[in-house]
Structures are given as C-alpha cells and as structure tokens.
Write a protein that holds these residues in place. Structure first.
Motif, PDB file in Angstrom:
ATOM      1  N   ILE A  70       1.314 -14.793  -5.337  1.00  0.00           N
ATOM      2  CA  ILE A  70       1.282 -13.667  -6.287  1.00  0.00           C
ATOM      3  C   ILE A  70      -0.117 -13.070  -6.354  1.00  0.00           C
ATOM      4  CG2 ILE A  70       1.503 -13.040  -8.727  1.00  0.00           C
ATOM      5  CD1 ILE A  70       3.752 -15.080  -8.950  1.00  0.00           C
ATOM      6  N   THR A  71      -1.123 -13.934  -6.368  1.00  0.00           N
ATOM      7  CA  THR A  71      -2.501 -13.456  -6.458  1.00  0.00           C
ATOM      8  C   THR A  71      -2.882 -12.642  -5.229  1.00  0.00           C
ATOM      9  OG1 THR A  71      -3.000 -15.517  -7.622  1.00  0.00           O
ATOM     10  CG2 THR A  71      -4.857 -14.146  -6.986  1.00  0.00           C
ATOM     11  N   SER A  72      -2.571 -13.167  -4.049  1.00  0.00           N
ATOM     12  CA  SER A  72      -2.901 -12.461  -2.805  1.00  0.00           C
ATOM     13  C   SER A  72      -2.206 -11.110  -2.738  1.00  0.00           C
ATOM     14  CB  SER A  72      -2.501 -13.322  -1.606  1.00  0.00           C
ATOM     15  OG  SER A  72      -2.728 -12.635  -0.398  1.00  0.00           O
ATOM     16  N   ASN A  73      -0.897 -11.086  -3.047  1.00  0.00           N
ATOM     17  CA  ASN A  73      -0.164  -9.828  -3.055  1.00  0.00           C
ATOM     18  C   ASN A  73      -0.792  -8.815  -4.011  1.00  0.00           C
ATOM     19  OD1 ASN A  73       1.642 -10.987  -1.306  1.00  0.00           O
ATOM     20  ND2 ASN A  73       3.292 -11.212  -2.790  1.00  0.00           N
ATOM     21  N   SER A  74      -1.133  -9.298  -5.200  1.00  0.00           N
ATOM     22  CA  SER A  74      -1.677  -8.409  -6.240  1.00  0.00           C
ATOM     23  C   SER A  74      -3.024  -7.842  -5.822  1.00  0.00           C
ATOM     24  CB  SER A  74      -1.804  -9.163  -7.565  1.00  0.00           C
ATOM     25  OG  SER A  74      -0.547  -9.636  -8.003  1.00  0.00           O
ATOM     26  N   VAL A  75      -3.888  -8.678  -5.232  1.00  0.00           N
ATOM     27  CA  VAL A  75      -5.198  -8.212  -4.779  1.00  0.00           C
ATOM     28  C   VAL A  75      -5.040  -7.108  -3.735  1.00  0.00           C
ATOM     29  CG1 VAL A  75      -7.273  -8.866  -3.487  1.00  0.00           C
ATOM     30  CG2 VAL A  75      -6.423 -10.353  -5.310  1.00  0.00           C
ATOM     31  N   ILE A  76      -4.171  -7.345  -2.752  1.00  0.00           N
ATOM     32  CA  ILE A  76      -3.987  -6.372  -1.670  1.00  0.00           C
ATOM     33  C   ILE A  76      -3.390  -5.064  -2.192  1.00  0.00           C
ATOM     34  CG2 ILE A  76      -2.723  -5.915   0.464  1.00  0.00           C
ATOM     35  CD1 ILE A  76      -2.920  -8.972   1.020  1.00  0.00           C
ATOM     36  N   LEU A  77      -2.284  -5.169  -2.930  1.00  0.00           N
ATOM     37  CA  LEU A  77      -1.600  -3.967  -3.408  1.00  0.00           C
ATOM     38  C   LEU A  77      -2.457  -3.181  -4.397  1.00  0.00           C
ATOM     39  CD1 LEU A  77       1.974  -5.473  -3.930  1.00  0.00           C
ATOM     40  CD2 LEU A  77       1.267  -3.894  -2.130  1.00  0.00           C
ATOM     41  N   ALA A  78      -3.105  -3.892  -5.323  1.00  0.00           N
ATOM     42  CA  ALA A  78      -3.916  -3.206  -6.330  1.00  0.00           C
ATOM     43  C   ALA A  78      -5.143  -2.550  -5.704  1.00  0.00           C
ATOM     44  CB  ALA A  78      -4.348  -4.191  -7.420  1.00  0.00           C
ATOM     45  N   THR A  79      -5.750  -3.204  -4.714  1.00  0.00           N
ATOM     46  CA  THR A  79      -6.923  -2.627  -4.046  1.00  0.00           C
ATOM     47  C   THR A  79      -6.558  -1.324  -3.338  1.00  0.00           C
ATOM     48  OG1 THR A  79      -7.921  -4.814  -3.717  1.00  0.00           O
ATOM     49  CG2 THR A  79      -8.726  -3.026  -2.332  1.00  0.00           C
ATOM     50  N   VAL A  80      -5.414  -1.315  -2.649  1.00  0.00           N
ATOM     51  CA  VAL A  80      -4.973  -0.117  -1.928  1.00  0.00           C
ATOM     52  C   VAL A  80      -4.595   1.002  -2.895  1.00  0.00           C
ATOM     53  CG1 VAL A  80      -3.195   0.820  -0.405  1.00  0.00           C
ATOM     54  CG2 VAL A  80      -4.220  -1.409   0.095  1.00  0.00           C
ATOM     55  N   LEU A  81      -3.863   0.653  -3.951  1.00  0.00           N
ATOM     56  CA  LEU A  81      -3.328   1.673  -4.861  1.00  0.00           C
ATOM     57  C   LEU A  81      -4.341   2.152  -5.895  1.00  0.00           C
ATOM     58  CD1 LEU A  81       0.210   0.126  -5.525  1.00  0.00           C
ATOM     59  CD2 LEU A  81      -0.356   2.048  -4.017  1.00  0.00           C
ATOM     60  N   SER A  82      -5.386   1.369  -6.142  1.00  0.00           N
ATOM     61  CA  SER A  82      -6.312   1.704  -7.231  1.00  0.00           C
ATOM     62  C   SER A  82      -7.064   3.007  -6.997  1.00  0.00           C
ATOM     63  CB  SER A  82      -7.318   0.568  -7.438  1.00  0.00           C
ATOM     64  OG  SER A  82      -8.136   0.401  -6.298  1.00  0.00           O
ATOM     65  N   SER A  83      -7.337   3.335  -5.747  1.00  0.00           N
ATOM     66  CA  SER A  83      -8.051   4.589  -5.481  1.00  0.00           C
ATOM     67  C   SER A  83      -7.246   5.785  -5.971  1.00  0.00           C
ATOM     68  CB  SER A  83      -8.340   4.732  -3.991  1.00  0.00           C
ATOM     69  OG  SER A  83      -9.246   3.733  -3.559  1.00  0.00           O
ATOM     70  N   PHE A  84      -5.932   5.709  -5.856  1.00  0.00           N
ATOM     71  CA  PHE A  84      -5.072   6.803  -6.304  1.00  0.00           C
ATOM     72  C   PHE A  84      -4.882   6.760  -7.830  1.00  0.00           C
ATOM     73  CE2 PHE A  84      -3.904   5.494  -2.002  1.00  0.00           C
ATOM     74  CZ  PHE A  84      -4.158   6.659  -1.306  1.00  0.00           C
ATOM     75  N   SER A  85      -4.693   5.560  -8.376  1.00  0.00           N
ATOM     76  CA  SER A  85      -4.492   5.460  -9.825  1.00  0.00           C
ATOM     77  C   SER A  85      -5.763   5.834 -10.585  1.00  0.00           C
ATOM     78  CB  SER A  85      -4.036   4.047 -10.210  1.00  0.00           C
ATOM     79  OG  SER A  85      -5.002   3.076  -9.880  1.00  0.00           O
ATOM     80  N   LEU A  86      -6.913   5.364 -10.100  1.00  0.00           N
ATOM     81  CA  LEU A  86      -8.165   5.697 -10.782  1.00  0.00           C
ATOM     82  C   LEU A  86      -8.494   7.184 -10.654  1.00  0.00           C
ATOM     83  CD1 LEU A  86     -10.323   2.549  -9.897  1.00  0.00           C
ATOM     84  CD2 LEU A  86      -9.529   3.233 -12.168  1.00  0.00           C
ATOM     85  N   THR A  87      -8.146   7.788  -9.508  1.00  0.00           N
ATOM     86  CA  THR A  87      -8.312   9.241  -9.376  1.00  0.00           C
ATOM     87  C   THR A  87      -7.500   9.959 -10.438  1.00  0.00           C
ATOM     88  OG1 THR A  87      -8.659   9.060  -6.987  1.00  0.00           O
ATOM     89  CG2 THR A  87      -8.009  11.215  -7.833  1.00  0.00           C
ATOM     90  N   MET A  88      -6.268   9.488 -10.648  1.00  0.00           N
ATOM     91  CA  MET A  88      -5.401  10.098 -11.655  1.00  0.00           C
ATOM     92  C   MET A  88      -6.001   9.958 -13.054  1.00  0.00           C
ATOM     93  SD  MET A  88      -1.688   8.895 -13.026  1.00  0.00           S
ATOM     94  CE  MET A  88      -2.534   7.722 -14.107  1.00  0.00           C
ATOM     95  N   TRP A  89      -6.468   8.752 -13.398  1.00  0.00           N
ATOM     96  CA  TRP A  89      -7.018   8.529 -14.743  1.00  0.00           C
ATOM     97  C   TRP A  89      -8.277   9.364 -14.966  1.00  0.00           C
ATOM     98  CZ3 TRP A  89      -3.827   6.946 -18.053  1.00  0.00           C
ATOM     99  CH2 TRP A  89      -2.895   5.934 -17.799  1.00  0.00           C
ATOM    100  N   ILE A  90      -9.164   9.412 -13.962  1.00  0.00           N
ATOM    101  CA  ILE A  90     -10.402  10.188 -14.110  1.00  0.00           C
ATOM    102  C   ILE A  90     -10.081  11.672 -14.241  1.00  0.00           C
ATOM    103  CG2 ILE A  90     -12.511  10.919 -12.907  1.00  0.00           C
ATOM    104  CD1 ILE A  90     -12.634   8.070 -11.731  1.00  0.00           C
ATOM    105  N   TRP A  91      -9.132  12.158 -13.430  1.00  0.00           N
ATOM    106  CA  TRP A  91      -8.723  13.565 -13.530  1.00  0.00           C
ATOM    107  C   TRP A  91      -8.153  13.859 -14.920  1.00  0.00           C
ATOM    108  CZ3 TRP A  91      -3.634  15.319 -14.271  1.00  0.00           C
ATOM    109  CH2 TRP A  91      -3.491  16.708 -14.248  1.00  0.00           C
ATOM    110  N   LEU A  92      -7.320  12.950 -15.425  1.00  0.00           N
ATOM    111  CA  LEU A  92      -6.694  13.155 -16.735  1.00  0.00           C
ATOM    112  C   LEU A  92      -7.745  13.192 -17.840  1.00  0.00           C
ATOM    113  CD1 LEU A  92      -3.998  13.406 -18.248  1.00  0.00           C
ATOM    114  CD2 LEU A  92      -3.979  10.905 -18.456  1.00  0.00           C
ATOM    115  N   LEU A  93      -8.663  12.215 -17.836  1.00  0.00           N
ATOM    116  CA  LEU A  93      -9.702  12.162 -18.869  1.00  0.00           C
ATOM    117  C   LEU A  93     -10.650  13.361 -18.766  1.00  0.00           C
ATOM    118  CD1 LEU A  93     -10.521   8.333 -18.750  1.00  0.00           C
ATOM    119  CD2 LEU A  93      -9.269   9.545 -20.552  1.00  0.00           C
ATOM    120  N   ARG A  94     -10.948  13.755 -17.527  1.00  0.00           N
ATOM    121  CA  ARG A  94     -11.821  14.917 -17.313  1.00  0.00           C
ATOM    122  C   ARG A  94     -11.145  16.201 -17.811  1.00  0.00           C
ATOM    123  NH1 ARG A  94     -17.159  16.393 -15.590  1.00  0.00           N
ATOM    124  NH2 ARG A  94     -17.027  18.343 -14.436  1.00  0.00           N
TER     125      ARG A  94
END
Length: 315
Positions: free
Chosen positions: A286-310
């Motif tokens: 579970i940990t390995s899966n989460s690290v890989i998936l979250a690392t790949v997807l975070s660039s898109f999710s964080l872009t969304m959050w920063i755009w929303l807050l901005r």
C-alpha cells in the motif's frame, strides 16, 4: 488564464525535474543504489544545511508565528486521528497501519521549499511548517506502524517506542531547523565564506531531491491492494485540502503561509514512508503504491489547488 499560467510556472519546473530523474533512471544513468544515495545526501546534508542557512539568515523573532505553527501541529494531529478512524474498514491490521501512514505523511520539506522558492523566491515559511508538522509525522508513524505490525515481537515494539524520541532528536532536518534557530537568536551573521558555502550547498538541495524522487518512481511496481492505495492517495491529495484549506483561509492565512499549509496537506506521500514500513514488519504494498501514484498525480492536483487559491485572491 494568467492564474493558470502562474500555477503552471510554479508546479511544472518541479514536475519536470522529477520527470528528468525518472528518465535518467530508465536510461541507466541513475540506478537503485545511486537514487538511494541521492536521497540520503539530500536528507542528511544538503536539506538540513539549506534550512540552517535560511533560518540563520532570518530574524527569527520577527518571522516566528505561534499561531501558524500551532495550526500546522493541530491540523496534522487531527488529520492523523481522522485517517485512523476512517481506516476501520480495513480488516488487516498491518494494511491498516500502512494506509494511515500513506494517507497523512507528506513530502513537506523538499516540495515545500521547491514550490515556495518558485513562487516567492524564498522559503521562509517552510521551516515553521516543518516545526509544526514533521516531528509529529515521524513520532506517530513509528507508533502507528509499531502497533499494527503483526510480525514485530512485543519486546521489539517496546524497544522501538523507547528509541522513537531519540530518532526524532537525531533527525537531520530537525537538527537543521534547531541550529538555524539558535544561530538566528544569537544575533550573529554568517561570515562571507561560510555564507557562500552554505548557499551553494543549499542550492543543490531542491534539484537533487526532486531528481531522487523521480528516480524512485517505478510504475511497474504498482500491484495489489489498489482500493486501499487509491483511497489513501485521494485523502492525501484532495481530502485533507478539502477539509482544512477553507479553515486556513477563514483564519486569515495568505500567500506563503497558505502555500506552506497546502504543501503540508496536499503533497505526495514521502518516499521514506516505504522504507519505514518495510523496516517495521509491513509488506509495503500500500505504501509503495501510494508513493508512486501520489508523486505522479500531485503535480496536477497541486496545480489545481494553486490555481484555485490564486483565482480566489488568496495567493
């Protein structure tokens, strides 16, 4: 559109550095051993010295914000408690422990510094966020993984509890923050030679850390326990932000403080969580899966959050 471009300018350089690390791993210029050594170099040397230099060069009395640090601490504690409660549907105790750690533990130090440097040119809020969250991350990770590890004998569990606080005191990132704080409070300034040396060493911390993160991503290792992994990733990248970002905004946190809180809440699961899970009697799937998936997807999710807050005028 200008807010979207601003968000991309913040997140894409970070994402591309991780992509470069992944490519270098694929073409053989970085292997497992080198990626592991890069992680150790950043964690033990360059990142602590970067934090020491940033704090030591700052008027910490003026920069200190008890309200901000307390917010980071309490939100981290509440997040862990909520994730533990939500994990009750997982019947396997070892899997439950992995799920909890994967859903709350962030890559706060490396990514926090990277994003804030891209947005504001410095990361002065990162050490305060680290003080409020990272010690709690580590202490409760040891406790959760110890209590849920079926293969660890009771005597070993007791020993791990005793060693927990010693390991926190020896944490290089915490030491970098503490020594930087003491230097700042002393009123001394860094001599030019030392200042330039620390600046140069700290300057390689973020790119090396991002390269190591990218090189550690191995999509072919994503296997098994996908339901638990996907739920953990959703909580890590979206759930915590949905719950606590409105509270942060309501309490008046803006700009660099709000970005630091966003990174604390919504950055991907740290790579070190997999190492800790494996060393404490867990399979690590579970940990390995989460690290890989979250690392790949975070660039898109964080872009969304920063755009929303901005777009809403908070950044």
């Amino acid at each position: 559109m200008s807010n979207f471009v601003f968000s991309l300018n913040t997140t894409m350089p970070v994402f591309l550095m991780m992509v470069l690390g992944y490519i270098l791993r694929r073409i053989g210029l970085i292997d497992d051993g080198f990626a592991s050594k890069l992680n150790k170099l950043v964690f033990n040397i360059t990142l602590p010295l970067l934090l020491l230099h940033q704090l030591g060069s700052t008027d910490f009395v003026d920069a200190w914000d008890s309200r901000f640090v307390l917010f980071c601490f309490l939100v981290t504690a509440v997040t862990i408690a909520l994730v533990w409660f939500l994990s009750s549907w997982i019947k396997s105790l070892p899997e439950r422990g992995e799920f909890v750690q994967a859903a709350y533990r962030s890559s706060a130090a490396i990514l926090g510094i990277a994003y804030m440097q891209n947005m504001y040119g410095d990361a002065s809020m990162a050490p305060l966020m680290i003080i409020g969250s990272v010690p709690l991350y580590n202490v409760l990770a040891v406790i959760v993984l110890t209590l849920t590890a079926e293969t660890v004998e009771q005597a070993s569990k007791d020993q791990l509890f005793r060693k927990t606080f010693v390991s926190i005191l020896k944490n290089p990132i915490i030491l970098g923050v503490v020594f930087g704080l003491l230097w700042s409070l002393s009123g001394l300034t860094f001599p030019h030679i030392l200042d330039k040396t620390l600046q140069d060493i700290g300057g390689v911390s973020t790119p090396l850390g991002l390269l190591a993160m990218g090189a550690s991503v191995e999509p072919e290792k994503v296997s098994g326990a996908m339901k638990s992994s996907l739920i953990a990733v959703f909580i890590k990248l979206f759930g915590c932000c949905i719950l606590f970002l409105p509270l942060a905004v309501w309490m008046g946190f803006r700009d660099a403080q709000l970005v630091a809180i966003l990174i604390m809440l919504g950055s991907p699961t740290t790579v070190s969580s997999y190492i800790m899970a494996r060393n404490m009697g867990h399979e690590g799937v579970i940990t390995s899966n989460s690290v890989i998936l979250a690392t790949v997807l975070s660039s898109f999710s964080l872009t969304m959050w920063i755009w929303l807050l901005r777009s809403m005028g908070y950044l």
